[in-house]
Motif scaffolding. Structure first.
Motif, PDB file in Angstrom:
ATOM      1  N   ASP A  72       1.247  -1.111   0.151  1.00  0.00           N
ATOM      2  CA  ASP A  72       0.164  -0.571  -0.143  1.00  0.00           C
ATOM      3  C   ASP A  72       0.821   1.287   0.029  1.00  0.00           C
ATOM      4  N   LEU A  73       1.139   1.563  -0.834  1.00  0.00           N
ATOM      5  CA  LEU A  73       2.604   2.522  -1.564  1.00  0.00           C
ATOM      6  C   LEU A  73       1.738   4.516  -0.389  1.00  0.00           C
ATOM      7  N   GLU A  74       0.227   4.424  -0.844  1.00  0.00           N
ATOM      8  CA  GLU A  74      -0.040   5.689  -0.172  1.00  0.00           C
ATOM      9  C   GLU A  74       0.129   5.493   0.852  1.00  0.00           C
ATOM     10  N   ALA A  75      -0.251   4.242   1.623  1.00  0.00           N
ATOM     11  CA  ALA A  75      -0.805   4.353   2.885  1.00  0.00           C
ATOM     12  C   ALA A  75       0.976   5.015   3.475  1.00  0.00           C
ATOM     13  N   LEU A  76       2.258   4.699   2.669  1.00  0.00           N
ATOM     14  CA  LEU A  76       3.608   5.075   3.409  1.00  0.00           C
ATOM     15  C   LEU A  76       2.633   7.019   3.397  1.00  0.00           C
ATOM     16  N   TYR A  77       2.433   8.110   2.682  1.00  0.00           N
ATOM     17  CA  TYR A  77       1.459   9.418   2.933  1.00  0.00           C
ATOM     18  C   TYR A  77       1.592   9.711   4.194  1.00  0.00           C
ATOM     19  N   ALA A  78       0.538   8.737   4.379  1.00  0.00           N
ATOM     20  CA  ALA A  78      -0.465   9.116   5.968  1.00  0.00           C
ATOM     21  C   ALA A  78       0.459   8.491   6.970  1.00  0.00           C
ATOM     22  N   LEU A  79       1.275   7.370   6.903  1.00  0.00           N
ATOM     23  CA  LEU A  79       2.249   7.784   8.582  1.00  0.00           C
ATOM     24  C   LEU A  79       3.104   8.097   8.318  1.00  0.00           C
ATOM     25  N   ASP A  80       3.867   9.058   7.158  1.00  0.00           N
ATOM     26  CA  ASP A  80       4.417   9.732   7.184  1.00  0.00           C
ATOM     27  C   ASP A  80       3.644  11.099   8.285  1.00  0.00           C
ATOM     28  N   ALA A  81       2.756  11.636   7.661  1.00  0.00           N
ATOM     29  CA  ALA A  81       1.838  12.554   8.089  1.00  0.00           C
ATOM     30  C   ALA A  81       1.378  12.329   9.737  1.00  0.00           C
ATOM     31  N   LEU A  82       1.113  11.062   9.799  1.00  0.00           N
ATOM     32  CA  LEU A  82       0.920  10.771  11.481  1.00  0.00           C
ATOM     33  C   LEU A  82       2.198  10.692  12.378  1.00  0.00           C
ATOM     34  N   GLY A  83       3.627  10.783  12.136  1.00  0.00           N
ATOM     35  CA  GLY A  83       4.584  10.893  12.324  1.00  0.00           C
ATOM     36  C   GLY A  83       5.095   9.383  12.572  1.00  0.00           C
ATOM     37  N   VAL A  84       5.203   8.680  12.081  1.00  0.00           N
ATOM     38  CA  VAL A  84       5.787   7.732  12.218  1.00  0.00           C
ATOM     39  C   VAL A  84       7.122   7.572  11.386  1.00  0.00           C
ATOM     40  N   THR A  85       8.262   6.659  12.685  1.00  0.00           N
ATOM     41  CA  THR A  85      10.158   7.365  12.123  1.00  0.00           C
ATOM     42  C   THR A  85      10.024   6.182  11.062  1.00  0.00           C
ATOM     43  N   THR A  86      10.394   5.088  11.279  1.00  0.00           N
ATOM     44  CA  THR A  86      10.883   4.055  10.387  1.00  0.00           C
ATOM     45  C   THR A  86       9.885   2.770   9.428  1.00  0.00           C
ATOM     46  N   PHE A  87      10.302   2.425   8.794  1.00  0.00           N
ATOM     47  CA  PHE A  87       9.888   1.054   7.829  1.00  0.00           C
ATOM     48  C   PHE A  87      10.572  -0.154   7.871  1.00  0.00           C
ATOM     49  N   THR A  88      10.150  -1.514   7.884  1.00  0.00           N
ATOM     50  CA  THR A  88      11.523  -2.010   8.283  1.00  0.00           C
ATOM     51  C   THR A  88      10.225  -3.457   7.446  1.00  0.00           C
ATOM     52  N   PHE A  89      11.222  -4.041   6.827  1.00  0.00           N
ATOM     53  CA  PHE A  89      10.941  -5.052   5.333  1.00  0.00           C
ATOM     54  C   PHE A  89      10.644  -5.754   5.817  1.00  0.00           C
ATOM     55  N   SER A  90      10.838  -6.112   6.354  1.00  0.00           N
ATOM     56  CA  SER A  90      10.905  -7.987   6.730  1.00  0.00           C
ATOM     57  C   SER A  90      10.694  -8.271   8.101  1.00  0.00           C
ATOM     58  N   GLU A 114       9.338   5.084  -3.184  1.00  0.00           N
ATOM     59  CA  GLU A 114       8.281   5.474  -3.121  1.00  0.00           C
ATOM     60  C   GLU A 114       8.510   6.056  -1.298  1.00  0.00           C
ATOM     61  N   LEU A 115       9.584   5.489  -0.658  1.00  0.00           N
ATOM     62  CA  LEU A 115      10.097   5.957   0.433  1.00  0.00           C
ATOM     63  C   LEU A 115      10.872   7.025   0.776  1.00  0.00           C
ATOM     64  N   GLU A 116      10.859   6.669  -0.375  1.00  0.00           N
ATOM     65  CA  GLU A 116      12.026   8.631  -0.575  1.00  0.00           C
ATOM     66  C   GLU A 116      11.855   9.558  -1.120  1.00  0.00           C
ATOM     67  N   GLN A 117      10.092  10.050  -1.034  1.00  0.00           N
ATOM     68  CA  GLN A 117       9.175  10.526  -1.168  1.00  0.00           C
ATOM     69  C   GLN A 117       9.107  11.365  -0.090  1.00  0.00           C
ATOM     70  N   THR A 118       9.467  10.093   1.198  1.00  0.00           N
ATOM     71  CA  THR A 118       8.754  10.791   2.291  1.00  0.00           C
ATOM     72  C   THR A 118      10.554  10.798   3.434  1.00  0.00           C
ATOM     73  N   SER A 119       9.911  10.910   5.004  1.00  0.00           N
ATOM     74  CA  SER A 119      10.924  11.016   6.153  1.00  0.00           C
ATOM     75  C   SER A 119      10.806   9.874   6.807  1.00  0.00           C
ATOM     76  N   LEU A 120      10.084   9.042   6.344  1.00  0.00           N
ATOM     77  CA  LEU A 120      10.738   7.889   6.910  1.00  0.00           C
ATOM     78  C   LEU A 120      11.671   7.086   7.061  1.00  0.00           C
ATOM     79  N   MET A 121      12.766   6.629   8.251  1.00  0.00           N
ATOM     80  CA  MET A 121      13.740   5.602   7.892  1.00  0.00           C
ATOM     81  C   MET A 121      13.443   4.648   7.416  1.00  0.00           C
ATOM     82  N   VAL A 122      14.830   4.280   6.818  1.00  0.00           N
ATOM     83  CA  VAL A 122      14.747   2.827   6.277  1.00  0.00           C
ATOM     84  C   VAL A 122      15.068   1.467   7.580  1.00  0.00           C
TER      85      VAL A 122
END
Length: 334
Positions: free
Chosen positions: A99-117, A147-155
């Protein structure tokens, strides 16, 4: 002190919030006192879906200021005196995978990080415990990285196979780190990092979080001790310096009965020494640092190993906060 990976507690929180009519305050009643006893004043909890996020927000709202939701360094530094700082990290390989568009909602909510596995093959990449572990990122995983490169979430590159790890470094230009892994040179395991991986994270201005899980601390996990974990810290210190080390203390937290099936699931063939040993390996951390209430012993041990106070401060939270500040500069939630 900040723990950059609090995983297991989410299952206890969700079990309480699943009860009809609940007014649960699991963090405030059970976990915050334990964390404070271990000298923690901040932690990064894992969220898996919108339901988990809502449950944590409800707990924060009911805490009467004892918990502050933090999305940036400014939030953490400016929280009310005595309030515990809570950050969110998404383990995004589950319900929200793809859900690539959810990344922007998570970013707006202030979620700091995305973990892939979480150690196994999934829609995004190959995990560290996969039997055929040399697979890397899928096409969907690559699209997610882009897509994450367009957000401020860390990987967060934790739990990945080594092929997935190197794929991520090749494909992604943003902030990345590894929240809870130790040194493979001291405890060989697919979940730990080789020296080349540790140095690669540092070269990208990331941090590696020291992990308290017995199976990743000592070759014989039943004999793992605080001294063994300090050996990992000093190995990384000599490789990359304290500014690239943090604390990723992966404790059981929730009742162990909730977590044993998950440990069996991530090692279905027992190839990595976890299946059937969940209680033995995960119920308590290494001797001398058995649970989050003993995390203060890590800082004391670092001092005994000769680190200066400013270096200990880096490992105990400052390194993580500096990384977060680079990812979300000048922002403040609310």
């Amino acid at each position: 002190m900040i723990n950059s990976y609090v995983g297991g507690v989410v299952y206890d929180v969700m079990a309480h919030h699943a009860m009809p009519g609940n007014r649960a305050e699991v963090l405030r009643d059970t976990y915050i006192p334990r964390w404070r006893a271990g000298k923690l004043d901040g932690a990064v909890v894992q969220v898996h879906n919108w339901q988990v996020i809502g449950s944590y927000f409800a707990e924060i709202a009911r805490s009467e200021g004892e918990i502050t939701y933090c999305t940036t360094r400014a939030d953490f530094d400016n929280r009310p005196e005595g309030s515990f700082g809570l950050f969110f990290s998404l383990e995004g390989h589950g319900d929200l995978a793809g859900d690539l568009e959810a990344l922007y909602a998570l970013d707006a909510l202030g979620v700091t990080t995305f973990t892939f596995s979480h150690n196994l093959q999934n829609l995004l990449c190959t995990g560290s415990n996969e039997r055929f572990g040399e697979g890397g990122f899928s096409h969907l995983g690559k699209a997610t990285l882009k897509e994450l490169e367009q957000t401020s979430l860390m990987v967060d590159l934790v739990h990945m196979s080594r092929a997935s790890f190197w794929d991520a470094l090749d494909l992604y230009d943003g902030d990345l780190f590894v929240s809870h892994s130790n040194a493979d040179a001291l405890c060989p395991h697919p979940r730990n990092l080789t020296d080349d991986q540790i140095k690669a994270v540092a070269e990208r201005n990331g941090v590696v979080g020291l992990n308290t899980f017995r199976g990743y601390v000592a070759p014989d996990p039943t004999k793992a001790t605080l001294s063994d974990l300090l050996d990992h810290a000093m190995h990384m210190y000599n490789l990359i310096g304290p500014e690239h080390i943090s604390i990723g203390a992966d404790y059981c937290e929730s009742p162990v009965e909730m977590l044993v099936p998950i440990l069996d699931m991530v090692d279905p063939e027992g190839a990595h020494g976890i299946k059937g040993r969940g209680r033995e390996l995960y119920e308590f951390g290494p001797d001398g640092i058995e649970d989050a209430g003993h995390l203060g012993n890590l800082a004391a041990g670092l001092a005994e190993r000769g680190l200066r106070q400013d270096e200990i401060d880096l490992i105990c939270g400052e390194s993580y906060l500096r990384m977060l500040e680079r990812a979300r500069p000048g922002e403040q939630h609310g």
